[in-house]
Design a protein around this motif. Structure first.
Motif, PDB file in Angstrom:
ATOM      1  N   LEU A 172      -1.035   7.801   5.560  1.00 59.13           N
ATOM      2  CA  LEU A 172      -1.770   6.535   5.622  1.00 59.13           C
ATOM      3  C   LEU A 172      -2.183   6.223   7.061  1.00 59.13           C
ATOM      4  CD1 LEU A 172       0.382   4.372   3.154  1.00 59.13           C
ATOM      5  CD2 LEU A 172      -1.916   5.262   2.759  1.00 59.13           C
TER       6      LEU A 172
ATOM      7  N   ASP B  91       2.588   6.562  -7.000  1.00 60.81           N
ATOM      8  CA  ASP B  91       1.634   7.588  -7.425  1.00 60.81           C
ATOM      9  C   ASP B  91       2.212   8.977  -7.180  1.00 60.81           C
ATOM     10  OD1 ASP B  91      -1.070   8.466  -8.285  1.00 60.81           O
ATOM     11  OD2 ASP B  91      -1.191   9.196  -6.225  1.00 60.81           O
TER      12      ASP B  91
ATOM     13  N   SER C  85       1.337   4.029  -3.111  1.00 58.14           N
ATOM     14  CA  SER C  85       1.147   5.462  -2.868  1.00 58.14           C
ATOM     15  C   SER C  85       2.398   6.240  -3.252  1.00 58.14           C
ATOM     16  CB  SER C  85       0.813   5.704  -1.390  1.00 58.14           C
ATOM     17  OG  SER C  85      -0.394   5.074  -1.036  1.00 58.14           O
TER      18      SER C  85
ATOM     19  N   GLU D 143       0.838  -1.201   0.000  1.00 56.77           N
ATOM     20  CA  GLU D 143       0.000   0.000   0.000  1.00 56.77           C
ATOM     21  C   GLU D 143       0.872   1.250   0.000  1.00 56.77           C
ATOM     22  OE1 GLU D 143      -3.757   1.786   2.631  1.00 56.77           O
ATOM     23  OE2 GLU D 143      -2.793  -0.105   3.193  1.00 56.77           O
TER      24      GLU D 143
ATOM     25  N   ILE E 228       4.265  10.047   3.365  1.00 57.15           N
ATOM     26  CA  ILE E 228       3.167   9.244   2.825  1.00 57.15           C
ATOM     27  C   ILE E 228       2.676   8.247   3.863  1.00 57.15           C
ATOM     28  CG2 ILE E 228       2.556   7.527   1.076  1.00 57.15           C
ATOM     29  CD1 ILE E 228       4.608   8.961  -0.768  1.00 57.15           C
TER      30      ILE E 228
END
Length: 449
Positions: free
Chosen positions: A77, A57, A54, A50, A73
């Motif tokens: 999360l 991205d 991210s 995950e 990041i």
């Protein structure tokens, strides 16, 4: 005791995830872990995959790579999982019908991008049902997080004085530079199917109903005929809905029947339905349906074109303003509420010229500022066709950000910072109320402290 119970639940989650993402190696007797839990927030987990998704991205947006970026990041999360945990405490929930509606829209866009539902299945190597099931939970989490953020920041506003202070604190060499921007508005008229087209669909629906009465399975005919992208592949199944969630005509027909009965054709804003009531449970009911949407013919298109032409004439005669006409008559929900104007991500009524739809870009390239086009036929994102008139109001040359021209953008940036500060403040207060554990591999991020 409560903390111990949480830890026991988390250990169970960790064991389950480890089993799920650990595969035997055929080269040796070791096990190869292809994913792992890197953070836990109450009953919520964050997987390494995950974080990596991210991060990719993040890089795809042109941001600079680095370990600090991954920490930021990961912190976001963690905040998201805390918001999920807090939503349970505050009883902030997103109804499944809202998730399904959002999911239907996404699946419809995917079908357009891939070239149909079968192309989606081929690309993912999974059935539509499997794809929907996997996306469902992600969408529900996203919508819940958005709702929690809104609960925490909905009352925040910025004053003109705060906007000016925010702008003055931006170093001169850090002020953004905006490329050419344009103020463009449109009024869209979608052709409405007339009686001829509706009668064709109604007769087809009656024929399908006869096939159902002869014993042909409902799911088979739904897959063959239904034009509902969200339910056709699933045999027309819609599942349970509460009163008030579906179209009034649909609900009235469904609730007037006994389980197992099939309705006559029912018209809603989406087209004609054949509905089978399957079960009633309290204030909810379960149905499946076959949907066919009438398509406009050339006469219907001509009627839409003439309507827009008359609106254009009224605007040019000053009988009505373009903005008022757009709010009252435009069928494009994305622009009608703003008087027909396209908006950027901050809500400003202008957009960078390079972000324009190519058809609009080349149209205004031949226009003078202040002009309105005659009705133009164009293809919408859903593949259908409509007519629109375009108003070219203004053009803003490339410039460095300033308060006079870019006040709305600067105000939105100031408000965003204020909201982020509010979320950070909430995070510091709320972190003591939830169980947070970070994998030692990420100790350098110092999130636990």
């Amino acid at each position: 005791m409560k903390k111990q119970n949480r830890q026991m639940r988390l250990r169970f989650i960790a064991i389950s995830a480890a089993l799920l993402f650990t595969l035997p190696s055929f080269a040796q007797n070791n096990e190869v872990v292809i994913d792992k839990i890197i953070a836990k927030v109450d009953d919520y987990i964050i997987l390494k995959s995950e974080l990596e998704r991210s991060y990719l991205d993040f890089l795809s947006r042109g941001e600079m790579r680095g370990s600090n970026a991954k920490c930021q990041i990961l912190q976001q999360l963690v905040v998201n999982k805390m918001l999920m945990a807090q939503s349970e405490i505050d009883s902030i929930f997103v109804d499944d019908s809202e998730v399904n509606s959002n999911l239907d829209r996404r699946m419809s866009v995917m079908a357009q991008q891939f070239g149909g539902e079968e192309a989606i299945e081929k690309a993912y190597g999974k059935s539509l049902e499997q794809i929907r099931a996997e996306i469902f939970d992600n969408i529900k989490e996203q919508l819940t997080i958005q709702r929690m953020q809104s609960e925490l920041t909905s009352e925040l506003k910025v004053t003109p004085a705060e906007v000016k202070k925010f702008f003055k604190n931006i170093p001169q060499d850090s002020l953004p530079y905006f490329s050419t921007e344009v103020s463009i508005a449109q009024i869209v008229k979608e052709p409405e199917p007339g009686k001829t087209q509706k009668d064709k669909v109604r007769n087809l629906m009656l024929d399908i109903r006869s096939q159902l009465e002869s014993g042909i399975d409902f799911a088979v005919l739904a897959k063959k005929y239904s034009q509902d992208p969200g339910s056709a592949a699933n045999g027309g199944q819609l599942g349970f809905y509460s009163r008030g969630e579906l179209a009034p005509e649909y609900e009235a027909a469904a609730l007037s029947m006994k389980p197992g009965e099939i309705s006559m054709p029912v018209e809603t804003q989406f087209g004609f339905h054949l509905i089978q009531l399957q079960e009633k449970r309290g204030n909810t009911y379960k149905t499946r349906h076959i949907l066919i949407t009438p398509q406009p013919n050339q006469d219907d298109f001509k009627k839409a074109e003439n309507f827009l032409d008359s609106i254009r004439t009224m605007i040019q005669l000053d009988s009505i303003t373009f903005q008022a006409a757009a709010k009252e008559h435009s069928d494009d929900q994305a622009t009608s509420s703003a008087g027909g104007f396209f908006q950027d991500e901050t809500g400003a009524l202008r957009i960078p010229a390079e972000q324009l739809d190519p058809n609009i870009f080349f149209t205004i390239d031949t226009m003078k500022i202040g002009n309105i086009t005659k009705p133009i036929r164009y293809q919408k994102q859903d593949g259908g066709y409509a007519y629109r008139i375009i108003y070219y109001k203004n053009k803003i040359s490339p410039h460095q950000a300033n308060l006079d021209i870019d006040y709305q953008k600067i105000a939105n940036a100031a408000l965003a910072r204020k909201k982020n500060a509010k979320i950070s403040e909430w995070f510091e207060k709320a972190r003591g109320n939830v169980f947070i554990e970070i994998d030692p591999e990420y100790d350098y991020c110092n999130l636990a402290n």
